[in-house]
Write an enzyme that holds these catalytic residues in place. Structure first.
Site, short mmCIF file in Angstrom:
data_model
loop_
_atom_site.label_atom_id
_atom_site.label_comp_id
_atom_site.label_asym_id
_atom_site.label_seq_id
_atom_site.Cartn_x
_atom_site.Cartn_y
_atom_site.Cartn_z
N SER A 150 -3.13 64.92 33.53
CA SER A 150 -1.85 64.48 32.98
C SER A 150 -1.54 63.07 33.46
O SER A 150 -1.37 62.83 34.67
CB SER A 150 -0.73 65.41 33.42
OG SER A 150 0.52 64.80 33.12
N HIS A 152 -4.02 64.64 28.92
CA HIS A 152 -2.74 65.32 28.67
C HIS A 152 -1.63 64.27 28.71
O HIS A 152 -1.43 63.59 29.71
CB HIS A 152 -2.53 66.37 29.75
CG HIS A 152 -1.35 67.26 29.53
ND1 HIS A 152 -1.35 68.34 28.68
CD2 HIS A 152 -0.10 67.23 30.07
CE1 HIS A 152 -0.18 68.95 28.71
NE2 HIS A 152 0.61 68.29 29.55
N ASP A 186 2.38 63.76 28.29
CA ASP A 186 3.66 64.46 28.30
C ASP A 186 4.73 63.61 27.62
O ASP A 186 5.03 62.50 28.06
CB ASP A 186 4.07 64.74 29.75
CG ASP A 186 3.21 65.83 30.38
OD1 ASP A 186 3.18 66.94 29.83
OD2 ASP A 186 2.54 65.55 31.40
N HIS A 191 1.63 66.98 24.73
CA HIS A 191 2.56 68.07 25.07
C HIS A 191 3.98 67.59 24.77
O HIS A 191 4.53 66.77 25.51
CB HIS A 191 2.37 68.40 26.57
CG HIS A 191 3.29 69.44 27.09
ND1 HIS A 191 3.45 69.67 28.45
CD2 HIS A 191 4.11 70.34 26.47
CE1 HIS A 191 4.32 70.65 28.64
NE2 HIS A 191 4.74 71.06 27.46
N MET A 223 7.69 67.88 24.82
CA MET A 223 8.85 68.55 25.43
C MET A 223 10.09 67.89 24.84
O MET A 223 10.80 67.12 25.48
CB MET A 223 8.79 68.40 26.96
CG MET A 223 7.72 69.29 27.59
SD MET A 223 7.28 68.75 29.25
CE MET A 223 6.05 67.53 28.82
N MET A 234 3.42 77.49 30.81
CA MET A 234 3.93 76.58 31.85
C MET A 234 4.01 77.32 33.17
O MET A 234 4.57 78.42 33.25
CB MET A 234 5.33 76.06 31.48
CG MET A 234 5.40 75.09 30.31
SD MET A 234 4.45 73.56 30.50
CE MET A 234 5.16 72.86 32.00
N ASP A 265 -0.19 74.50 32.99
CA ASP A 265 0.35 73.17 33.27
C ASP A 265 1.45 73.30 34.30
O ASP A 265 2.46 73.96 34.06
CB ASP A 265 0.90 72.59 31.95
CG ASP A 265 1.44 71.17 32.09
OD1 ASP A 265 1.27 70.56 33.15
OD2 ASP A 265 2.03 70.69 31.09
N GLY A 266 1.22 72.66 35.45
CA GLY A 266 2.23 72.65 36.50
C GLY A 266 1.69 73.17 37.80
O GLY A 266 1.35 74.35 37.93
N SER A 316 -0.38 65.41 39.55
CA SER A 316 -0.31 64.85 40.90
C SER A 316 -1.57 65.14 41.72
O SER A 316 -2.04 64.27 42.45
CB SER A 316 0.94 65.35 41.61
OG SER A 316 1.06 66.74 41.50
C1 DX5 Z 1 5.53 68.80 33.58
C2 DX5 Z 1 4.40 68.33 32.74
C3 DX5 Z 1 3.09 68.37 33.41
C4 DX5 Z 1 2.97 67.56 34.68
C5 DX5 Z 1 2.16 68.37 35.62
O1 DX5 Z 1 6.62 69.07 32.78
O2 DX5 Z 1 4.29 69.10 31.56
O3 DX5 Z 1 2.04 68.04 32.51
O4 DX5 Z 1 2.36 66.31 34.52
O5 DX5 Z 1 2.13 67.71 36.84
P1 DX5 Z 1 1.57 68.40 38.16
O6 DX5 Z 1 0.13 68.68 37.94
O7 DX5 Z 1 1.83 67.36 39.20
O8 DX5 Z 1 2.36 69.65 38.39
ZN ZN Z 2 2.51 68.81 30.31
#
Ligand code: DX5
Ligand code: ZN
Length: 222
Positions: A7, A32, A34, A65, A67, A136, A175-176, A198
């Site tokens: 991501s 990915h 966001d 993705h 949101m 998620m 994801d997350g 991260s």
């Molecule tokens: C959060 C995003 C994720 C995010 C995940 O809402 O959808 O894609 O980048 O980040 P990490 O891997 O740090 O949890």
């Molecule tokens: Zn995401």
């Protein structure tokens, strides 16, 4: 097949092109991206014009993705900008069936996402038209949150339902909070597409970390 989708939310937004070059060189399977609108989630990121510019920096598939409250309104924009797979949320305002239709009509793959509080059965009526379901494992909106192991039963139930319905290979994305510490449990539960922000972007050697993630996922599925 296990795939890693780093991501870029955790990349330096001032140097996204370099981040994509790094991912390409490091063996990432897709990117990915966001997209947040400040309504569906309390954060704002990037839109289709930026995705269009990024398209020039890599040949990797773009795993977008959304949101956002009104995914249907923006499907064409993201499709034209170079998205390969467009994932939106059941909790958004657009009709789920109608939005899947629009993604498929644009010649793209459709993904459907559920937040932690949403029952996984919400996606079941649409499985035959989806390339992927995103479970998620944090509340969407921000990177760097902790993996929610209480989402594992949803992943297991979904994989069982896919097998029952005759789509055993459907992509289940998590994801997350995915890291070397958590990827194994997600994989063992039935996930096969792993988003990581991260953990990957803080690693010193992106290529080695992607290889390690894949090895851990495969080992957990044996
Ligand atoms: C959060 C995003 C994720 C995010 C995940 O809402 O959808 O894609 O980048 O980040 P990490 O891997 O740090 O949890
Ligand atoms: Zn995401």
């Amino acid at each position: 097949m296990n795939r890693i989708s780093p991501s870029v939310l955790s990349a330096d937004y001032g140097h996204l092109a370099e981040a994509l070059e790094l991912l390409t060189a490091s063996g990432a399977d897709m990117v990915h991206i966001d997209v947040m609108d400040g309504h569906f989630v309390p954060n704002i990121t990037i839109g289709a014009p930026v995705v269009r510019c990024l398209r020039k920096s890599t040949a990797l598939p773009f795993d977008v993705h959304l949101m956002i409250d009104e995914p249907l309104r923006y499907v064409a924009d993201f499709a034209q900008a170079g998205a390969d797979r467009i994932t939106f949320h059941t909790e958004a305002e657009s009709g789920v069936g109608e939005t899947i239709d629009a993604i498929l009509a644009a010649g793209k793959e459709a993904g459907l996402a559920v937040k932690p509080g949403t029952d996984i059965t919400e996606v079941y009526p649409y499985l035959d038209r989806l390339s992927m379901v995103l479970v998620m494992t944090v509340e969407p909106g921000f990177g760097g949150q902790s993996f929610r192991a209480d989402m594992l039963p949803k992943i297991r139930a979904l994989r069982e339902e896919c097998v029952r319905r005759g789509f055993p290979e459907l992509d289940i994305q998590v994801d997350g909070g995915i890291s070397a510490q958590t990827i194994g449990e997600a994989a063992a539960a039935g996930a096969n597409v792993f988003v990581s922000g991260s953990a990957l972007f803080s690693s010193k050697d992106m290529a080695a970390e992607i290889r390690r993630f894949k090895t851990l996922a495969t080992a957990a599925q044996m």
